[in-house]
Scaffold this active site. Sequence first.
Site, PDB file in Angstrom:
ATOM      1  N   ASP A  67       0.833  -1.205   0.000  1.00 41.05           N
ATOM      2  CA  ASP A  67       0.000   0.000   0.000  1.00 41.05           C
ATOM      3  C   ASP A  67       0.868   1.255   0.000  1.00 41.05           C
ATOM      4  O   ASP A  67       2.072   1.188   0.245  1.00 41.05           O
ATOM      5  CB  ASP A  67      -0.929   0.013   1.230  1.00 41.05           C
ATOM      6  N   ASP A 136      -7.313  -2.534  14.372  1.00 37.64           N
ATOM      7  CA  ASP A 136      -8.719  -2.755  14.010  1.00 37.64           C
ATOM      8  C   ASP A 136      -8.898  -3.967  13.092  1.00 37.64           C
ATOM      9  O   ASP A 136      -9.959  -4.158  12.507  1.00 37.64           O
ATOM     10  CB  ASP A 136      -9.305  -1.491  13.365  1.00 37.64           C
ATOM     11  N   HIS A 138      -7.179  -4.622  10.264  1.00 37.09           N
ATOM     12  CA  HIS A 138      -6.932  -4.451   8.823  1.00 37.09           C
ATOM     13  C   HIS A 138      -5.702  -5.216   8.367  1.00 37.09           C
ATOM     14  O   HIS A 138      -4.785  -5.491   9.140  1.00 37.09           O
ATOM     15  CB  HIS A 138      -6.850  -2.959   8.430  1.00 37.09           C
ATOM     16  N   GLU A 143      -9.575  -1.430   5.615  1.00 39.07           N
ATOM     17  CA  GLU A 143     -10.187  -1.191   6.914  1.00 39.07           C
ATOM     18  C   GLU A 143     -11.455  -2.039   7.072  1.00 39.07           C
ATOM     19  O   GLU A 143     -11.976  -2.566   6.078  1.00 39.07           O
ATOM     20  CB  GLU A 143     -10.520   0.303   7.051  1.00 39.07           C
TER      21      GLU A 143
HETATM   22  C1  F6R Z   1       1.543  -1.412   6.169  1.00 43.69           C
HETATM   23  C2  F6R Z   1       0.289  -2.139   6.256  1.00 43.69           C
HETATM   24  C3  F6R Z   1      -0.490  -2.214   7.519  1.00 43.69           C
HETATM   25  C4  F6R Z   1       0.357  -2.584   8.735  1.00 43.69           C
HETATM   26  C5  F6R Z   1      -0.506  -2.564   9.997  1.00 43.69           C
HETATM   27  C6  F6R Z   1       0.288  -2.891  11.242  1.00 43.69           C
HETATM   28  O1  F6R Z   1       2.084  -1.466   4.854  1.00 43.69           O
HETATM   29  O2  F6R Z   1      -0.123  -2.650   5.272  1.00 43.69           O
HETATM   30  O3  F6R Z   1      -1.509  -3.176   7.367  1.00 43.69           O
HETATM   31  O4  F6R Z   1       0.924  -3.831   8.546  1.00 43.69           O
HETATM   32  O5  F6R Z   1      -1.083  -1.301  10.128  1.00 43.69           O
HETATM   33  O6  F6R Z   1       1.211  -1.884  11.458  1.00 43.69           O
HETATM   34  P1  F6R Z   1       2.335  -2.051  12.583  1.00 43.69           P
HETATM   35  O7  F6R Z   1       3.153  -3.212  12.168  1.00 43.69           O
HETATM   36  O8  F6R Z   1       3.096  -0.769  12.527  1.00 43.69           O
HETATM   37  O9  F6R Z   1       1.605  -2.285  13.861  1.00 43.69           O
END
Ligand code: F6R
Length: 261
Positions: A67, A136, A138, A143
């Site tokens: 992303d 959450d 995702h 989301e």
């Molecule tokens: C980032 C992504 C997100 C993260 C998620 C967890 O490219 O796709 O899904 O993997 O927000 O983030 P952290 O690892 O920082 O808790």
Amino acid sequence: MEVVITASPHAAGQVAADAIQRLLVGSTTPVLGLATGSSPLPIYRELIRRHQERGLSFATTTVFLLDEYVGSGPGRFDANRAFIQRELTAHVDLPRGALHGPDGAISNLDTAGATYELLLSDAGGIDLQILGIGSDGHIGFNEPGSSLASRTRLKTLTTETRNDNARFFGGQAEDVPRHVVTQGIGTVLDARHLILIATGEHKAEPVAKAIEGPVTAMVPASALQLHPHVTAIVDEPAASLLRRSTYYRDAFDHKPEWQHI
Ligand code: F6R
């Protein structure tokens, strides 16, 4: 889904790095999908170490990001690309031009999703995709409420995610872009092997819902239950709400020698 419970984030990184190393050594044109954020950092540190100390090479690898943020200036529409360059690719021998990410430039939003899908299919799809999980639930930036069949497209971040990610934008949630271009859940499920890495107690609830809860768009990571080859690597605090942790440990401890994750 295979669930691997490790003693530390470092050990989680090693298990994932083993799988990536096996891919890089065993394939002539490996295609790696990478996530940003804190969770995969132990993997990237371990890969850099193996490159520097053991010559693990990325010379024929292609990398795709999950992303990208949408924005109108440097540091915004390329924040995730810059993150991966800083945390991994600048330190290994990935060729210039082999790192791809969704186009987060505002002027290209109409076509960014379809263009990225085409790029992914031209590369033959992703062999191994690294995923983190949001508080959450995702994956990517899909989301809660995202279609389980979604493809790469524009999404709006929740307030919870913008708060969580403020640390990557100087600490202020208002500075986190509201919009992103993310691989869809359907796109993620096209990868041949998915590795979810989650560490820390704050991930225990989304991890339990994703692995042991019902498959629902309200917990996008629960869609991983639909994929035939998923490895969830979680440290003990992140595993603390899993009801079947004894079984997961037992299965991993007695894994046949010839079987890798
Ligand atoms: C980032 C992504 C997100 C993260 C998620 C967890 O490219 O796709 O899904 O993997 O927000 O983030 P952290 O690892 O920082 O808790």
